[in-house]
Design a protein around this motif. Sequence first.
Motif, mmCIF file in Angstrom:
data_model
loop_
_atom_site.group_PDB
_atom_site.id
_atom_site.type_symbol
_atom_site.label_atom_id
_atom_site.label_comp_id
_atom_site.label_asym_id
_atom_site.label_seq_id
_atom_site.Cartn_x
_atom_site.Cartn_y
_atom_site.Cartn_z
ATOM 1 N N ASN A 125 5.721 2.118 -0.671
ATOM 2 C CA ASN A 125 5.174 3.424 -0.998
ATOM 3 C C ASN A 125 4.128 3.934 -0.024
ATOM 4 N N HIS A 126 3.453 3.068 0.638
ATOM 5 C CA HIS A 126 2.429 3.515 1.581
ATOM 6 C C HIS A 126 2.955 3.487 3.015
ATOM 7 N N TYR A 127 3.638 2.399 3.374
ATOM 8 C CA TYR A 127 4.131 2.257 4.744
ATOM 9 C C TYR A 127 5.561 2.753 4.929
ATOM 10 N N GLY A 128 6.256 3.049 3.855
ATOM 11 C CA GLY A 128 7.587 3.626 3.956
ATOM 12 C C GLY A 128 8.687 2.668 4.363
ATOM 13 N N LEU A 129 8.496 1.369 4.160
ATOM 14 C CA LEU A 129 9.541 0.395 4.481
ATOM 15 C C LEU A 129 10.477 0.278 3.279
ATOM 16 N N THR A 130 11.511 1.091 3.282
ATOM 17 C CA THR A 130 12.404 1.165 2.125
ATOM 18 C C THR A 130 13.592 0.225 2.230
ATOM 19 N N LYS A 131 13.838 -0.338 3.403
ATOM 20 C CA LYS A 131 14.977 -1.247 3.561
ATOM 21 C C LYS A 131 14.536 -2.680 3.261
ATOM 22 N N PHE A 132 14.233 -2.916 1.984
ATOM 23 C CA PHE A 132 13.837 -4.245 1.522
ATOM 24 C C PHE A 132 15.090 -5.094 1.437
ATOM 25 N N VAL A 134 -8.344 -7.094 17.393
ATOM 26 C CA VAL A 134 -7.866 -6.655 16.085
ATOM 27 C C VAL A 134 -7.180 -5.297 16.185
ATOM 28 N N LYS A 135 -5.993 -5.230 15.612
ATOM 29 C CA LYS A 135 -5.260 -3.972 15.546
ATOM 30 C C LYS A 135 -5.094 -3.633 14.068
ATOM 31 N N GLY A 136 -4.815 -2.380 13.797
ATOM 32 C CA GLY A 136 -4.649 -1.963 12.412
ATOM 33 C C GLY A 136 -3.431 -1.097 12.223
ATOM 34 N N LEU A 137 -2.833 -1.211 11.060
ATOM 35 C CA LEU A 137 -1.731 -0.343 10.668
ATOM 36 C C LEU A 137 -2.178 0.465 9.457
ATOM 37 N N THR A 138 -2.140 1.766 9.598
ATOM 38 C CA THR A 138 -2.439 2.665 8.494
ATOM 39 C C THR A 138 -1.163 3.426 8.161
ATOM 40 N N ARG A 139 -1.208 4.230 7.136
ATOM 41 C CA ARG A 139 -0.023 5.007 6.759
ATOM 42 C C ARG A 139 0.449 5.873 7.926
ATOM 43 N N ALA A 140 -0.498 6.499 8.608
ATOM 44 C CA ALA A 140 -0.153 7.394 9.711
ATOM 45 C C ALA A 140 0.493 6.649 10.881
ATOM 46 N N SER A 141 0.070 5.421 11.109
ATOM 47 C CA SER A 141 0.578 4.688 12.267
ATOM 48 C C SER A 141 1.707 3.714 11.925
ATOM 49 N N ALA A 142 2.088 3.634 10.669
ATOM 50 C CA ALA A 142 3.009 2.575 10.242
ATOM 51 C C ALA A 142 4.366 2.633 10.929
ATOM 52 N N LYS A 143 5.062 3.748 10.847
ATOM 53 C CA LYS A 143 6.409 3.808 11.428
ATOM 54 C C LYS A 143 6.355 3.523 12.926
ATOM 55 N N GLU A 173 -0.438 -11.155 -8.523
ATOM 56 C CA GLU A 173 -0.579 -9.696 -8.525
ATOM 57 C C GLU A 173 -0.695 -9.161 -7.103
ATOM 58 N N CYS A 174 -1.245 -9.970 -6.213
ATOM 59 C CA CYS A 174 -1.364 -9.552 -4.813
ATOM 60 C C CYS A 174 0.014 -9.339 -4.203
ATOM 61 N N ASN A 175 0.962 -10.182 -4.525
ATOM 62 C CA ASN A 175 2.306 -10.033 -3.984
ATOM 63 C C ASN A 175 2.963 -8.754 -4.491
ATOM 64 N N LYS A 176 2.758 -8.429 -5.763
ATOM 65 C CA LYS A 176 3.292 -7.177 -6.313
ATOM 66 C C LYS A 176 2.668 -5.990 -5.583
ATOM 67 N N TYR A 177 1.372 -6.062 -5.346
ATOM 68 C CA TYR A 177 0.683 -4.987 -4.629
ATOM 69 C C TYR A 177 1.222 -4.866 -3.200
ATOM 70 N N LEU A 178 1.454 -5.993 -2.537
ATOM 71 C CA LEU A 178 1.962 -5.980 -1.165
ATOM 72 C C LEU A 178 3.328 -5.306 -1.095
ATOM 73 N N VAL A 179 4.220 -5.619 -2.022
ATOM 74 C CA VAL A 179 5.545 -4.999 -2.061
ATOM 75 C C VAL A 179 5.401 -3.494 -2.281
ATOM 76 N N TRP A 180 4.526 -3.085 -3.199
ATOM 77 C CA TRP A 180 4.282 -1.661 -3.436
ATOM 78 C C TRP A 180 3.750 -0.999 -2.163
ATOM 79 N N LEU A 181 2.799 -1.637 -1.509
ATOM 80 C CA LEU A 181 2.188 -1.093 -0.294
ATOM 81 C C LEU A 181 3.228 -0.888 0.802
ATOM 82 N N MET A 182 4.080 -1.879 1.013
ATOM 83 C CA MET A 182 5.100 -1.779 2.059
ATOM 84 C C MET A 182 6.054 -0.613 1.803
#
Length: 157
Positions: free
Chosen positions: A130-137, A33-42, A119-128
């Motif tokens: 605002n939290h992970y910084g993936l702005t090139k949707f 198991v690996k994890g992605l957090t805000r700090a490790s996302a980019k 609602e989970c999908n809306k949260y996932l888009v927000w997470l990607m």
Amino acid sequence: MSAKPKMPTPCELNNKKKPPPPEIVEFLKEEGVKGLTRASAKRGFNTMPDGRYLYVINAKNPKTIRFVSKKLEREKGVKHPTLAEAIGAKEVLMAGEIIKKGKNFTINNDSGSFRPSPECNKYLVWLMKNHYGLTKFLKQTSKQLKERVREDFFYEL
């Protein structure tokens, strides 16, 4: 930064089959198991080898994506419930697949075992974003499956 959506209710377990084999759960705890957090996302998304991954987001830690190579599904029979058990997730917020190919990144809700609410999908888009910084949707697609709708979210790193 867009407003954080309301925290969605955890997913329903779709197919309550026999519990995951304890030896596979232990293997994942120790090795897989690996994890992605805000700090490790980019760094994490950019250094992640191309391929397919199974992921789970634990409701108790909703800003960390925990994932394993989809290759373990073939080799060891790892499914989303096995991954959830390995990370100690009593309630799963999201589960699906991550597909990475070069600078393209897709995340979806295609679990089969867990059925997320819209609602989970809306949260996932927000997470990607605002939290992970993936702005090139790039785009979002939907596909009607047997008993659920599969949502795919495409990004460029």
